[in-house]
Scaffold this active site. Structure first.
Site, PDB file in Angstrom:
ATOM      1  CB  CYS A 240      -0.931  -0.010   1.204  1.00  0.00           C
ATOM      2  SG  CYS A 240      -2.037  -1.434   1.276  1.00  0.00           S
ATOM      3  N   PRO A 243       1.909   7.495   0.328  1.00  0.00           N
ATOM      4  CG  PRO A 243       2.642   9.300   1.642  1.00  0.00           C
ATOM      5  CD  PRO A 243       1.884   7.991   1.723  1.00  0.00           C
ATOM      6  N   GLY A 245       6.999   7.114   0.905  1.00  0.00           N
ATOM      7  CA  GLY A 245       8.228   7.217   1.689  1.00  0.00           C
ATOM      8  C   GLY A 245       8.951   5.893   1.850  1.00  0.00           C
ATOM      9  CG  ASP A 261      -2.014   3.162  -2.997  1.00  0.00           C
ATOM     10  OD1 ASP A 261      -1.526   3.120  -1.857  1.00  0.00           O
ATOM     11  OD2 ASP A 261      -3.129   3.674  -3.252  1.00  0.00           O
ATOM     12  CG  ASP A 287      -8.278  -4.988  -4.614  1.00  0.00           C
ATOM     13  OD1 ASP A 287      -7.623  -5.127  -3.563  1.00  0.00           O
ATOM     14  OD2 ASP A 287      -9.509  -5.138  -4.667  1.00  0.00           O
ATOM     15  CB  CYS A 354      -0.067   5.141  11.014  1.00  0.00           C
ATOM     16  SG  CYS A 354      -1.356   5.397   9.778  1.00  0.00           S
TER      17      CYS A 354
END
Length: 422
Positions: A240, A243, A245, A261, A287, A354
């Site tokens: 996934c 963004p 990193g 993603d 997916d 997270c």
């Protein structure tokens, strides 16, 4: 002719209206261009003002409630909230009050309230800073606070709330020579290898950004890729990726990275960062539950509640109510199960979220070990610079919280574990 209110304040109120009235997240609003018409300086200021209000919302309302007899419409209340936070934080009373009155006068449902706004804010300009300082650190909404207290205890949650109220510095991950870049940028080299910038200003204007020498990434978010320890030539899946990193970290290590993603729009940010840093990865929109391939290592940063990011995203507790959590727990389990089928024999996988909720971390790993005979948790992989042994959990994962590193400015809340197949 009355002076027009600042575009930054007007836009900050718009963001507050959307978060508090429509339940929309700030990141979603920004991605859809909510501030694109502003100059860069005003864009940054509008975002900062809105975030300051969301962090101090409880205090702002308590100060206001002493002076407002009848609750005004949300738009007017948000104007008052913004002005109150600015006034209580040392803002120029003349400019703040005038802009608040002008914003109220410019709204058709609030025009008749501009006199009330002017009177209330002049009282707050005089007495508000003293009242503000006496109030407790704002608490998280009950829907989130209660499960966190159950998981970590009241004292720990109060420390997390203090970390949220203080906000978050900017952390960066450096391709190489982290100590040198910390010195060049006036930052601090953190124990885990990230560089922390207390006063970053406009990030894109800093030395090394345009050259791709580093990228913005919270110190906690940088740890999963460090634990995976991708090696040159290994086939690695960032499951996934946006963004991006973690993709950049693994590409910088020389791995053959596939960045996957479901959102092609979000992957555009990954492509931009790869181009800026001169790193290479295969970018795939698709997916995760349908993806096929064979990999030496996989990093699964699963979709989650994002409750660990509240110190830098204070809109989240106000825009959400926890109703979607059950579906996220199921999705995380399904993704983890599918990811294990993509590993080569003896391959390794880092699962991370997270989140501050054990259901999205510790419980996921305990359940996965029960479902998959032969799957093991590699505790030894957690033996990394800066990792405090006290952060290691019973099942062998790593639990990070916003209240950790209080003297260094905290970190995002994360859970991560390194798994290896037979």
């Amino acid at each position: 002719m009355s002076k027009q209110p600042s575009s930054a304040r007007r836009s900050a109120v718009y963001l507050l209206d959307q978060v508090l009235g429509e339940g929309r997240l700030m990141a979603e609003l920004l991605a859809q261009g909510a501030l694109d018409r502003l100059e860069p300086a005003d864009r940054a200021r509008a975002q900062r003002l809105a975030l300051d209000v969301l962090r101090g919302l409880e205090r702002a309302d308590r100060v206001l409630d002493k002076h407002v007899r009848k609750n005004p419409p949300l738009h007017v209340r948000n104007i008052l909230r913004l002005a109150t936070v600015e006034l209580c934080s040392g803002g120029d009373a003349h400019g703040v009050v005038n802009d608040a009155v002008a914003l109220t006068a410019g709204h058709k449902k609030g025009q008749h309230m501009k006199g009330m706004v002017n009177a209330v804010l002049r009282k707050i300009a005089a007495d508000g800073p003293v009242e503000w300082a006496k109030l407790r650190v704002p608490r998280l909404p009950k829907w989130l606070r209660d499960p966190l207290v159950m998981a970590w205890g009241g004292e720990a949650v109060m420390a997390m709330e203090a970390a949220q109220f203080a906000g978050a510095p900017v952390d960066i991950t450096v391709k190489d020579d982290a100590a040198g870049w910390a010195e060049r940028l006036g930052g601090v080299l953190l124990p885990t290898g990230s560089v922390r910038l207390a006063q970053a200003g406009q990030v894109s204007a800093l030395p090394g950004f345009s050259d791709g020498a580093w990228w913005v990434q919270d110190a906690a978010a940088a740890l999963p890729a460090r634990l995976l320890d991708a090696r040159p030539g290994e086939a690695v899946l960032d499951m996934c990726a946006a963004p991006g990193g973690k993709t950049l970290q693994m590409a910088a290590a020389g791995a053959d990275v596939t960045a996957l993603d479901i959102s092609d729009a979000r992957l555009e940010r990954v492509r931009e960062n790869l181009a800026r840093t001169g790193l290479k990865a295969r970018v795939v929109a698709g997916d995760a539950l349908e993806h096929q391939g064979r990999y030496d290592a996989i990093l699964l940063d699963a979709p989650c509640s994002a409750t660990g990011t509240i110190r830098r995203h204070p809109d989240l507790p106000h825009a959400k109510d926890g109703a979607e959590f059950g579906g996220l727990f199921e999705l995380q389990s399904a993704m983890l199960d599918h990811a294990l089928t993509l590993l080569k024999p003896g391959g390794r996988l880092v699962f991370c979220t997270c989140s501050l909720l054990p259901d999205e971390g510790e419980c996921q790993i305990e359940d996965a070990l029960g479902r998959h005979p032969g799957l093991v948790v590699e505790r030894a992989a957690l033996d990394r610079p800066g990792v405090d042994p006290a952060w290691i959990t019973d099942e062998g994962g790593l639990r990070l919280r916003p209240d950790f590193w209080p003297d260094l400015g905290g970190m995002d809340g994360f859970y991560m574990a390194v798994l290896r197949t037979a």
